[in-house]
Design an enzyme around this catalytic site. Sequence first.
Site, mmCIF file in Angstrom:
data_model
loop_
_atom_site.group_PDB
_atom_site.id
_atom_site.type_symbol
_atom_site.label_atom_id
_atom_site.label_comp_id
_atom_site.label_asym_id
_atom_site.label_seq_id
_atom_site.Cartn_x
_atom_site.Cartn_y
_atom_site.Cartn_z
ATOM 1 N N GLY A 161 4.549 -33.739 19.955
ATOM 2 C CA GLY A 161 4.376 -34.568 21.141
ATOM 3 C C GLY A 161 4.642 -33.797 22.416
ATOM 4 N N GLY A 162 5.321 -34.463 23.354
ATOM 5 C CA GLY A 162 5.605 -33.829 24.640
ATOM 6 C C GLY A 162 6.412 -32.557 24.526
ATOM 7 N N GLY A 198 -23.078 -8.104 33.299
ATOM 8 C CA GLY A 198 -21.877 -8.712 33.857
ATOM 9 C C GLY A 198 -20.619 -8.304 33.130
ATOM 10 C CB ALA A 199 -19.899 -7.459 29.612
#
Length: 517
Positions: free
Chosen positions: A172-173, A407-408
Amino acid sequence: MAIDPKLLEDLENRRQKARDAGGKDKLEKRKEKGILCARERLEVLFEPGTFQEFGMHAQHDCHAFGMEDKDLPYDGVVCGTGFIDGRPVAAYSQDFTVSGGSLGRIHAKKICQLMDYAHDVGVPVVAVNDSGGARIQEGVASLSGYGQVFFKNVYLSGVVPQIAVIAGPCAGGAAYSPALMDFLIMTEKNANMFICGPGVIKAATGEHAELEQFASAAAHATVSGNIHLIAQDDRHAMALAARLLSYLPANNVCDPPHDLDYPINTAPDLGMNELVPDSPKKALDVLQVIDRLVDPESFMEIMPDFAKNLVVGFGRICGVVVGIIANQPAVRAGTLDIDSSDKGARFIRTCNIFNIPVVNLVDTPGFMPGLAQERGGIIRHGAKMLFAYAAATVPKITLIMRKAYGGAYLAMCSDDLGADLVLAWPTAEIAVMGAEGAANILFGKQIKEAEDPKAEQARLVEEYREQFASPYQAAARAMVTDVITPAGTRTRIALALRATLSKRDTRPPKKHGNIPL
């Protein structure tokens, strides 16, 4: 006048009660399973005799519902400081034998006080998580406690290193505090981490899911990418935390623990030449390159089981602590995809926070093509790499080993993205796209009309490589600092690191940039 012996006896009794934690029976059961108790974990982490406890006598809120007669030693969390390799570190360890390690108001307050101490004196924090979650009997006070801990995690982020060890349940949290830290280590057995358990998932979605599918160390290390390292057991987890700290400074205004007395050997490493395949189509195992580049046995790979097409980790090159980001051509040809972009960007930013120089080893044909990647947001995720490199002010040294396309090429820290030095091997290819694809686009008609199309294509591909993709062409345009032999790589990078440690890069005043998340 001597102190009253009864007072000393009372103190010792109280300390013994704390050492017994939730009861000797519970401690014995854990021992039988090979699980260390909360105190033992810190004893293993710290050098013998250096642990100083904070808040041993703290107690839970006795007005909590149904807990008036409950006795919770140190409110279920052991906090304090000690030394690791002679350096001070703050740590806390939740005790599952005390009310399931549940977090209440005092439990949270102890953690927050320790984190404030770590912030003020500038020392790392190690958090051992082993808790059933919020203490239901304390109601909203326990939720408030989690909020306070989360706030401190963020307050310390970028100031001191924070390492989380998941050594038991973390549900959980409770899972969000580790998630806000710099590194997460999780034990292979006896630990799980999740937001919603199998029962909740079944009730909400109708899906049947076992904890092993989404909450185990293996699932987090390979699929979700939520953790950085898997430990075999508690002792191994503490050893991994200690090793991680050996590469990190105490805080963000200190230098990493470099060993500048380490000699720089200028002799060529001819074995590095042998690692380069004779064909650009053959995969290069970048781990072998890293092994020859760094000091013996100094490389510590981070997230080794997630997005294996990108290798990241810490090492030392002639004594200088470095972060290494390397394409792995042996996996998916070394392409950058959604997961590897996230992995790389996070690691770059971690290095930048803690003043660790970055060494980039480039061999990538580009970003991963495909509908799933495009729909999954490869543009946004790939932009994280660009942002992280451009924002980093630490020394950045890039070695282009072979392919650096499109772009790489930029996303792996080109000169334009702020690299301080860009070195290249003679085998490097730097271009908008691969030579074969470019030749087909530029000279497709010429190739089709040739007497021998295959021979013509091979000739044009080689011509394109020489004229447009050669490292010498990039060097001629001042985008590559120097073309070097593989054998000279370690020496050149070691010298470059020593020369750039004094780097200062002042940026425009602002709260922070807006990284595409």
